[in-house]
Scaffold this motif. Structure first.
Motif, PDB file in Angstrom:
ATOM      1  N   ARG A  68      19.940   1.900   2.882  1.00 30.70           N
ATOM      2  CA  ARG A  68      19.734   3.176   2.190  1.00 30.70           C
ATOM      3  C   ARG A  68      18.356   3.223   1.530  1.00 30.70           C
ATOM      4  NH1 ARG A  68      23.140   6.773   4.383  1.00 30.70           N
ATOM      5  NH2 ARG A  68      24.956   5.566   4.969  1.00 30.70           N
ATOM      6  N   TYR A  69      17.959   2.113   0.940  1.00 27.38           N
ATOM      7  CA  TYR A  69      16.640   2.048   0.308  1.00 27.38           C
ATOM      8  C   TYR A  69      15.555   2.352   1.348  1.00 27.38           C
ATOM      9  CZ  TYR A  69      12.403   0.484  -1.885  1.00 27.38           C
ATOM     10  OH  TYR A  69      11.118   0.458  -2.383  1.00 27.38           O
ATOM     11  N   HIS A  70      15.659   1.735   2.498  1.00 27.93           N
ATOM     12  CA  HIS A  70      14.623   1.913   3.521  1.00 27.93           C
ATOM     13  C   HIS A  70      14.747   3.242   4.249  1.00 27.93           C
ATOM     14  CE1 HIS A  70      13.910  -2.267   2.548  1.00 27.93           C
ATOM     15  NE2 HIS A  70      12.689  -1.993   2.918  1.00 27.93           N
ATOM     16  N   SER A  71      15.810   3.968   3.993  1.00 28.82           N
ATOM     17  CA  SER A  71      15.963   5.300   4.540  1.00 28.82           C
ATOM     18  C   SER A  71      15.349   6.354   3.615  1.00 28.82           C
ATOM     19  CB  SER A  71      17.446   5.599   4.744  1.00 28.82           C
ATOM     20  OG  SER A  71      17.641   6.933   5.117  1.00 28.82           O
ATOM     21  N   HIS A  77       8.286   3.983  -2.876  1.00 26.00           N
ATOM     22  CA  HIS A  77       8.316   2.711  -3.604  1.00 26.00           C
ATOM     23  C   HIS A  77       7.953   1.492  -2.768  1.00 26.00           C
ATOM     24  CE1 HIS A  77       9.819   4.316  -7.386  1.00 26.00           C
ATOM     25  NE2 HIS A  77      10.602   5.102  -6.674  1.00 26.00           N
ATOM     26  N   GLY A  78       7.590   1.703  -1.522  1.00 26.72           N
ATOM     27  CA  GLY A  78       7.144   0.608  -0.668  1.00 26.72           C
ATOM     28  C   GLY A  78       8.292  -0.187  -0.078  1.00 26.72           C
ATOM     29  N   PRO A  79       8.014  -0.905   1.012  1.00 27.95           N
ATOM     30  CA  PRO A  79       9.066  -1.705   1.636  1.00 27.95           C
ATOM     31  C   PRO A  79       9.570  -2.786   0.687  1.00 27.95           C
ATOM     32  CG  PRO A  79       6.922  -2.242   2.566  1.00 27.95           C
ATOM     33  CD  PRO A  79       6.726  -1.058   1.668  1.00 27.95           C
ATOM     34  N   ASP A  80      10.862  -3.011   0.713  1.00 28.51           N
ATOM     35  CA  ASP A  80      11.497  -4.072  -0.077  1.00 28.51           C
ATOM     36  C   ASP A  80      11.266  -3.939  -1.581  1.00 28.51           C
ATOM     37  OD1 ASP A  80      12.457  -5.438   2.300  1.00 28.51           O
ATOM     38  OD2 ASP A  80      10.368  -5.990   2.623  1.00 28.51           O
ATOM     39  N   GLY A  81      10.933  -2.752  -2.049  1.00 35.71           N
ATOM     40  CA  GLY A  81      10.761  -2.508  -3.478  1.00 35.71           C
ATOM     41  C   GLY A  81       9.493  -3.088  -4.074  1.00 35.71           C
ATOM     42  N   VAL A  82       8.473  -3.354  -3.240  1.00 39.85           N
ATOM     43  CA  VAL A  82       7.246  -3.977  -3.748  1.00 39.85           C
ATOM     44  C   VAL A  82       6.242  -2.972  -4.299  1.00 39.85           C
ATOM     45  CG1 VAL A  82       7.487  -6.030  -2.303  1.00 39.85           C
ATOM     46  CG2 VAL A  82       6.129  -4.099  -1.483  1.00 39.85           C
ATOM     47  N   GLY A  83       6.539  -1.684  -4.222  1.00 36.09           N
ATOM     48  CA  GLY A  83       5.674  -0.670  -4.799  1.00 36.09           C
ATOM     49  C   GLY A  83       4.613  -0.175  -3.837  1.00 36.09           C
ATOM     50  N   SER A  84       3.884   0.829  -4.302  1.00 32.23           N
ATOM     51  CA  SER A  84       2.808   1.425  -3.518  1.00 32.23           C
ATOM     52  C   SER A  84       1.818   2.048  -4.489  1.00 32.23           C
ATOM     53  CB  SER A  84       3.364   2.499  -2.571  1.00 32.23           C
ATOM     54  OG  SER A  84       3.777   3.639  -3.316  1.00 32.23           O
ATOM     55  N   SER A  85       0.790   2.642  -3.955  1.00 35.70           N
ATOM     56  CA  SER A  85      -0.160   3.328  -4.833  1.00 35.70           C
ATOM     57  C   SER A  85       0.461   4.603  -5.400  1.00 35.70           C
ATOM     58  CB  SER A  85      -1.443   3.664  -4.067  1.00 35.70           C
ATOM     59  OG  SER A  85      -1.142   4.524  -2.978  1.00 35.70           O
ATOM     60  N   ALA A 145      15.109  -7.913  -7.490  1.00 39.17           N
ATOM     61  CA  ALA A 145      14.461  -8.115  -8.787  1.00 39.17           C
ATOM     62  C   ALA A 145      14.648  -9.534  -9.318  1.00 39.17           C
ATOM     63  CB  ALA A 145      14.988  -7.098  -9.807  1.00 39.17           C
ATOM     64  N   VAL A 146      15.820 -10.106  -9.108  1.00 35.08           N
ATOM     65  CA  VAL A 146      16.092 -11.430  -9.681  1.00 35.08           C
ATOM     66  C   VAL A 146      15.881 -12.558  -8.673  1.00 35.08           C
ATOM     67  CG1 VAL A 146      17.666 -10.472 -11.417  1.00 35.08           C
ATOM     68  CG2 VAL A 146      18.596 -11.382  -9.266  1.00 35.08           C
ATOM     69  N   GLY A 147      15.329 -12.219  -7.521  1.00 32.40           N
ATOM     70  CA  GLY A 147      15.014 -13.247  -6.527  1.00 32.40           C
ATOM     71  C   GLY A 147      16.187 -13.676  -5.675  1.00 32.40           C
ATOM     72  N   GLY A 148      17.267 -12.907  -5.692  1.00 30.03           N
ATOM     73  CA  GLY A 148      18.434 -13.255  -4.895  1.00 30.03           C
ATOM     74  C   GLY A 148      18.298 -12.901  -3.428  1.00 30.03           C
ATOM     75  N   ALA A 149      17.523 -11.874  -3.137  1.00 34.61           N
ATOM     76  CA  ALA A 149      17.342 -11.422  -1.754  1.00 34.61           C
ATOM     77  C   ALA A 149      15.864 -11.453  -1.408  1.00 34.61           C
ATOM     78  CB  ALA A 149      17.888 -10.011  -1.576  1.00 34.61           C
ATOM     79  N   PRO A 150      15.513 -12.105  -0.322  1.00 35.56           N
ATOM     80  CA  PRO A 150      14.111 -12.122   0.098  1.00 35.56           C
ATOM     81  C   PRO A 150      13.715 -10.791   0.733  1.00 35.56           C
ATOM     82  CG  PRO A 150      15.450 -13.256   1.709  1.00 35.56           C
ATOM     83  CD  PRO A 150      16.367 -12.866   0.566  1.00 35.56           C
ATOM     84  N   ARG A 151      12.456 -10.642   1.012  1.00 34.72           N
ATOM     85  CA  ARG A 151      11.984  -9.442   1.703  1.00 34.72           C
ATOM     86  C   ARG A 151      12.552  -9.415   3.115  1.00 34.72           C
ATOM     87  NH1 ARG A 151       5.902  -7.720   1.025  1.00 34.72           N
ATOM     88  NH2 ARG A 151       6.893  -5.912   1.926  1.00 34.72           N
ATOM     89  N   GLY A 152      12.664  -8.222   3.644  1.00 33.41           N
ATOM     90  CA  GLY A 152      13.104  -8.044   5.018  1.00 33.41           C
ATOM     91  C   GLY A 152      14.589  -7.782   5.150  1.00 33.41           C
ATOM     92  N   ARG A 153      14.959  -7.434   6.363  1.00 32.83           N
ATOM     93  CA  ARG A 153      16.362  -7.145   6.682  1.00 32.83           C
ATOM     94  C   ARG A 153      17.189  -8.424   6.554  1.00 32.83           C
ATOM     95  NH1 ARG A 153      19.034  -3.210  10.093  1.00 32.83           N
ATOM     96  NH2 ARG A 153      20.928  -4.092  10.956  1.00 32.83           N
ATOM     97  N   PRO A 154      18.299  -8.355   5.819  1.00 30.19           N
ATOM     98  CA  PRO A 154      19.167  -9.534   5.726  1.00 30.19           C
ATOM     99  C   PRO A 154      19.654  -9.937   7.124  1.00 30.19           C
ATOM    100  CG  PRO A 154      19.773  -7.907   4.075  1.00 30.19           C
ATOM    101  CD  PRO A 154      18.787  -7.249   4.997  1.00 30.19           C
ATOM    102  N   PRO A 155      19.552 -11.216   7.457  1.00 24.41           N
ATOM    103  CA  PRO A 155      19.917 -11.645   8.811  1.00 24.41           C
ATOM    104  C   PRO A 155      21.415 -11.581   9.096  1.00 24.41           C
ATOM    105  CG  PRO A 155      19.280 -13.531   7.481  1.00 24.41           C
ATOM    106  CD  PRO A 155      19.006 -12.304   6.658  1.00 24.41           C
TER     107      PRO A 155
END
Length: 174
Positions: A68-71, A77-85, A145-155
């Motif tokens: 949903r986030y990537h949709s 807000h940029g991919p994986d929540g890393v922000g944008s300009s 935010a808390v480092g539980g999920a890395p960037r990218g699609r969960p495998p």
């Protein structure tokens, strides 16, 4: 429109709770730890939705939040929540945002003006593709935010619980 009113009312009920905890300590993997599970949805010690990742497999709600986030959200807000300009890094912002505040901002939007710059987060309280999945979005962004999920699609992901199927059908009108 009725759903927006309900979400607004929920936000108004939760906002005082959120305001009283704005000075709360930063969220952490320990605070976000799942301690209970209800119909496939994991909750932390305070009863807030949270993620659960075991052996590289994410729970359904975290995976759904990623989708949903990537949709709907990554455009600003940029991919994986890393922000944008254009918009802030939610993977950072969420470290200091509680559940009630998140619901309120997503449903009603907000405007920040400062330094000669105006940033506007539109309200998504009328967008079923967002409001039907607000918990999923929160869970995914909290995991980031808390480092539980890395960037990218969960495998790997858990199967979709029947409760998630029922809630989706009810909310989306199907």
């Amino acid at each position: 429109m009725a759903v927006r009113v309900v979400i607004s009312a929920l936000a108004l009920v939760l906002l005082p709770l959120a305001s009283s905890s704005l000075a709360q300590a930063q969220d952490s993997a320990e605070k976000a730890k799942a301690v209970t599970e209800e119909n496939g949805k994991h909750l932390d010690a305070d009863g807030n939705p949270t993620y659960k990742i075991e052996n590289g497999t994410v729970d359904w709600y975290t995976f759904s939040g990623y989708r949903r986030y990537h949709s709907d959200c990554h455009v600003c807000h940029g991919p994986d929540g890393v922000g944008s300009s254009y918009a802030p890094a939610l993977a950072e912002t969420m470290k200091n945002m509680d559940y009630g505040t998140f619901l309120s901002i997503v449903a009603e939007g907000r405007k920040n003006v400062g330094g000669g710059k105006e940033n506007v987060m539109p309200a998504f309280g009328d967008n079923k593709n967002v409001y039907c999945y607000m918990d999923d979005l929160y869970v995914y962004l909290r995991a980031r935010a808390v480092g539980g999920a890395p960037r990218g699609r969960p495998p790997k992901k858990a199967e979709k619980p029947q409760a998630a199927k029922d809630q989706e059908a009810s909310c989306m009108g199907g």
